[in-house]
Enzyme design. Structure first.
Site, PDB file in Angstrom:
ATOM      1  N   ALA A 131       0.855  -1.194   0.000  1.00  0.00           N
ATOM      2  CA  ALA A 131       0.000   0.000   0.000  1.00  0.00           C
ATOM      3  C   ALA A 131       0.891   1.243   0.000  1.00  0.00           C
ATOM      4  O   ALA A 131       1.761   1.367   0.859  1.00  0.00           O
ATOM      5  CB  ALA A 131      -0.909   0.014   1.219  1.00  0.00           C
ATOM      6  N   CYS A 132       0.674   2.118  -0.955  1.00  0.00           N
ATOM      7  CA  CYS A 132       1.437   3.366  -1.003  1.00  0.00           C
ATOM      8  C   CYS A 132       0.519   4.553  -0.722  1.00  0.00           C
ATOM      9  O   CYS A 132      -0.689   4.393  -0.574  1.00  0.00           O
ATOM     10  CB  CYS A 132       2.135   3.527  -2.350  1.00  0.00           C
ATOM     11  N   VAL A 133       1.095   5.737  -0.658  1.00  0.00           N
ATOM     12  CA  VAL A 133       0.337   6.940  -0.309  1.00  0.00           C
ATOM     13  C   VAL A 133      -0.785   7.200  -1.312  1.00  0.00           C
ATOM     14  O   VAL A 133      -1.935   7.412  -0.925  1.00  0.00           O
ATOM     15  CB  VAL A 133       1.283   8.159  -0.224  1.00  0.00           C
ATOM     16  N   GLY A 167      -1.832   5.046  -3.600  1.00  0.00           N
ATOM     17  CA  GLY A 167      -2.616   3.828  -3.838  1.00  0.00           C
ATOM     18  C   GLY A 167      -2.787   3.492  -5.292  1.00  0.00           C
ATOM     19  O   GLY A 167      -3.730   2.796  -5.677  1.00  0.00           O
ATOM     20  N   THR A 221       1.917   0.726  -5.087  1.00  0.00           N
ATOM     21  CA  THR A 221       1.222  -0.409  -4.476  1.00  0.00           C
ATOM     22  C   THR A 221       1.318  -1.637  -5.382  1.00  0.00           C
ATOM     23  O   THR A 221       1.704  -2.722  -4.953  1.00  0.00           O
ATOM     24  CB  THR A 221      -0.267  -0.061  -4.242  1.00  0.00           C
TER      25      THR A 221
END
Length: 103
Positions: free
Chosen positions: A8-10, A12, A16
């Site tokens: 999960a990244c900032v 998304g 991700t």
């Protein structure tokens, strides 16, 4: 080694899915079983099952944000890294995970 994890990244969006794909390919290439969930802008995909989590030797959280359901991994060996680490040093991360599992 049986691996489960969440990416999960900032935003998304990109990191991700890139992190998930890189980990999946690298782990499978060296003979590990891996299941990776993504928590992106479109929600949770490839959701981990309780059985997959139970059977896992280690949990990898490739995350830049707080994720949903982190409590599912209580009691499991776990490593948490930013998505950038997975993207730029996938094999190094896998080697580190093997060291953690052997402890």
């Amino acid at each position: 080694m049986k691996i489960v994890g969440v990416a999960a990244c900032v935003a998304g969006i990109a990191h991700t899915y890139i992190a998930r794909e890189k980990l999946m390919k690298a782990a499978e290439k060296v003979g590990h079983e891996i299941h990776m969930e993504t928590q992106g802008t479109i929600g949770t995909e490839h959701e981990l099952t309780p059985e997959q989590i139970k059977e896992a030797d280690i949990v990898v959280l490739a995350v830049d944000i707080n994720i949903k359901g982190k409590d599912r991994f209580t009691g499991k060996k776990m490593i948490e890294v930013p998505t950038e680490v997975v993207i730029h040093s996938t094999m190094g991360l896998l080697n580190k995970m093997q060291g953690i599992v052997k402890k």
